[in-house]
Design a protein around this motif. Structure first.
Motif, PDB file in Angstrom:
ATOM      1  N   SER A  99       0.842  -1.196   0.000  1.00 42.03           N
ATOM      2  CA  SER A  99       0.000   0.000   0.000  1.00 42.03           C
ATOM      3  C   SER A  99       0.873   1.239   0.000  1.00 42.03           C
ATOM      4  O   SER A  99       1.996   1.220   0.451  1.00 42.03           O
ATOM      5  CB  SER A  99      -0.907   0.023   1.219  1.00 42.03           C
ATOM      6  N   VAL A 100       0.318   2.304  -0.505  1.00 44.13           N
ATOM      7  CA  VAL A 100       0.993   3.585  -0.517  1.00 44.13           C
ATOM      8  C   VAL A 100       0.209   4.512   0.398  1.00 44.13           C
ATOM      9  O   VAL A 100      -0.965   4.775   0.158  1.00 44.13           O
ATOM     10  CB  VAL A 100       1.036   4.171  -1.952  1.00 44.13           C
ATOM     11  N   THR A 101       0.825   4.997   1.470  1.00 43.46           N
ATOM     12  CA  THR A 101       0.159   5.906   2.377  1.00 43.46           C
ATOM     13  C   THR A 101       0.154   7.291   1.757  1.00 43.46           C
ATOM     14  O   THR A 101       1.180   7.774   1.301  1.00 43.46           O
ATOM     15  CB  THR A 101       0.886   5.929   3.734  1.00 43.46           C
ATOM     16  N   LEU A 102      -1.005   7.947   1.766  1.00 46.23           N
ATOM     17  CA  LEU A 102      -1.140   9.181   1.002  1.00 46.23           C
ATOM     18  C   LEU A 102      -1.098  10.451   1.848  1.00 46.23           C
ATOM     19  O   LEU A 102      -0.431  11.392   1.482  1.00 46.23           O
ATOM     20  CB  LEU A 102      -2.436   9.116   0.202  1.00 46.23           C
ATOM     21  N   THR A 103      -1.829  10.524   2.929  1.00 49.83           N
ATOM     22  CA  THR A 103      -1.866  11.741   3.737  1.00 49.83           C
ATOM     23  C   THR A 103      -1.963  11.359   5.205  1.00 49.83           C
ATOM     24  O   THR A 103      -2.124  10.193   5.545  1.00 49.83           O
ATOM     25  CB  THR A 103      -3.102  12.609   3.385  1.00 49.83           C
ATOM     26  N   LYS A 104      -1.895  12.367   6.075  1.00 42.36           N
ATOM     27  CA  LYS A 104      -2.031  12.104   7.507  1.00 42.36           C
ATOM     28  C   LYS A 104      -3.409  11.529   7.796  1.00 42.36           C
ATOM     29  O   LYS A 104      -3.548  10.544   8.493  1.00 42.36           O
ATOM     30  CB  LYS A 104      -1.802  13.394   8.285  1.00 42.36           C
ATOM     31  N   ALA A 105      -4.456  12.141   7.306  1.00 42.76           N
ATOM     32  CA  ALA A 105      -5.824  11.624   7.406  1.00 42.76           C
ATOM     33  C   ALA A 105      -6.489  11.831   6.051  1.00 42.76           C
ATOM     34  O   ALA A 105      -6.166  12.767   5.326  1.00 42.76           O
ATOM     35  CB  ALA A 105      -6.599  12.369   8.492  1.00 42.76           C
ATOM     36  N   ALA A 106      -7.400  10.938   5.724  1.00 41.24           N
ATOM     37  CA  ALA A 106      -8.068  11.044   4.428  1.00 41.24           C
ATOM     38  C   ALA A 106      -8.792  12.377   4.282  1.00 41.24           C
ATOM     39  O   ALA A 106      -8.889  12.927   3.184  1.00 41.24           O
ATOM     40  CB  ALA A 106      -9.052   9.889   4.263  1.00 41.24           C
ATOM     41  N   TRP A 107      -9.272  12.919   5.394  1.00 44.62           N
ATOM     42  CA  TRP A 107      -9.997  14.191   5.368  1.00 44.62           C
ATOM     43  C   TRP A 107      -9.100  15.346   4.938  1.00 44.62           C
ATOM     44  O   TRP A 107      -9.587  16.364   4.449  1.00 44.62           O
ATOM     45  CB  TRP A 107     -10.598  14.462   6.744  1.00 44.62           C
ATOM     46  N   ASP A 108      -7.800  15.222   5.107  1.00 39.44           N
ATOM     47  CA  ASP A 108      -6.862  16.285   4.728  1.00 39.44           C
ATOM     48  C   ASP A 108      -6.671  16.378   3.220  1.00 39.44           C
ATOM     49  O   ASP A 108      -6.039  17.317   2.741  1.00 39.44           O
ATOM     50  CB  ASP A 108      -5.496  16.053   5.385  1.00 39.44           C
ATOM     51  N   HIS A 109      -7.191  15.433   2.474  1.00 39.68           N
ATOM     52  CA  HIS A 109      -7.069  15.419   1.024  1.00 39.68           C
ATOM     53  C   HIS A 109      -8.248  16.206   0.436  1.00 39.68           C
ATOM     54  O   HIS A 109      -9.402  15.782   0.561  1.00 39.68           O
ATOM     55  CB  HIS A 109      -7.076  13.960   0.558  1.00 39.68           C
ATOM     56  N   PRO A 110      -8.032  17.373  -0.178  1.00 45.32           N
ATOM     57  CA  PRO A 110      -9.138  18.241  -0.626  1.00 45.32           C
ATOM     58  C   PRO A 110     -10.201  17.571  -1.503  1.00 45.32           C
ATOM     59  O   PRO A 110     -11.394  17.803  -1.282  1.00 45.32           O
ATOM     60  CB  PRO A 110      -8.426  19.379  -1.364  1.00 45.32           C
ATOM     61  N   PRO A 111      -9.836  16.722  -2.479  1.00 37.58           N
ATOM     62  CA  PRO A 111     -10.911  16.085  -3.265  1.00 37.58           C
ATOM     63  C   PRO A 111     -11.819  15.183  -2.424  1.00 37.58           C
ATOM     64  O   PRO A 111     -12.981  14.984  -2.763  1.00 37.58           O
ATOM     65  CB  PRO A 111     -10.150  15.265  -4.312  1.00 37.58           C
TER      66      PRO A 111
END
Length: 193
Positions: free
Chosen positions: A2-14
Motif C-alpha cells: 500500500s501507498v500511504t497518502l496523507t495524515k488523514a483522508a480528510w486532509d485530502h481536498p478532493p
C-alpha cells in the motif's frame, strides 16, 4: 503493498469535496421520497384525487423512506472514518455478481488475507465511478471491520462493510480506534450501516 497518502483522508481536498457531494446526494434522496407524499397529504383535504395520490405514494415510498433517512444520518460515520484513518492505495478486484446482489470489492491486504467488502447503503459501481485505475482503490479504515473506499483520487468516498458479518476478538491493535469511529461495537461485531 500500500501507498500511504496523507495524515488523514480528510486532509485530502478532493475527499472533502466528494463527501459534500455524498451529503447532497443523500439529501436529494430524502427529499425526493419525503416531499411528494407530504404535498399530497396537504392537498388531500381539497381533492379526492390528492387523497388517492397520497395513499399510492405511501404504498410506494413506505419501504424505502426509513432506509434513506437512516443513510442520510449515517453519512456522519463516513466523515468520522475519513478524519481518523488515512487513505491507503491497494490493488483490488471487483468480482462479477448476479443482478440484484450487493456490489462487492476484494482487497488483498496481506498474502494470506483478502477482505471482501460490500458497498453500502446501495450498490455503487465504484469500479467505473470516474476511475482511471479500476484495479486500484483507496481504502481508509480497518480491514477487519470495513471503512471507506474511493476510486484512486479520493473524490467518491463510499462506506464498505465486510461482505460476511463476523465477530472479531475484542482488543488488539486498532480495535479502540475502530470502536471510537463506529466501525465495530464493544462486542467485536462490526457495524453494518
Amino acid at each position: 503493498m500500500s501507498v500511504t497518502l496523507t495524515k488523514a483522508a480528510w486532509d485530502h481536498p478532493p475527499t472533502v469535496v466528494g463527501y459534500k457531494k455524498l451529503v447532497t446526494r443523500r439529501l436529494i434522496w430524502v427529499l425526493s421520497l419525503g416531499v411528494p407524499p407530504l404535498v399530497a397529504l396537504s392537498c388531500s383535504g381539497f381533492s379526492r384525487r390528492a387523497a388517492w395520490a397520497f395513499i399510492l405514494m405511501i404504498i410506494a415510498v413506505a419501504p424505502y423512506l426509513p432506509w434513506v433517512i437512516v443513510t442520510y444520518f449515517r453519512r456522519r460515520r463516513v466523515a468520522t472514518v475519513l478524519k481518523a484513518y488515512r487513505w491507503q492505495e491497494w490493488p483490488c478486484r471487483h468480482p462479477r455478481r448476479p443482478p440484484g446482489s450487493p456490489a462487492t470489492i476484494a482487497i488483498p491486504f496481506r498474502e494470506d488475507f483478502t477482505a471482501m467488502f460490500r458497498v453500502i447503503p446501495f450498490p455503487v459501481p465504484v469500479a467505473i465511478m470516474e476511475d482511471d485505475h479500476p484495479d486500484r482503490i483507496w481504502f481508509a479504515g480497518d480491514p477487519r471491520f470495513g471503512g471507506v473506499v474511493s476510486p484512486v483520487g479520493g473524490h467518491y468516498p463510499v462506506r464498505v462493510v465486510p461482505h460476511t458479518p463476523r465477530r472479531e476478538e475484542c482488543g488488539g491493535e486498532g480495535f479502540d480506534l475502530a470502536r471510537r469511529v463506529g466501525l465495530v461495537r464493544a462486542s467485536g461485531k462490526g457495524t453494518r450501516t
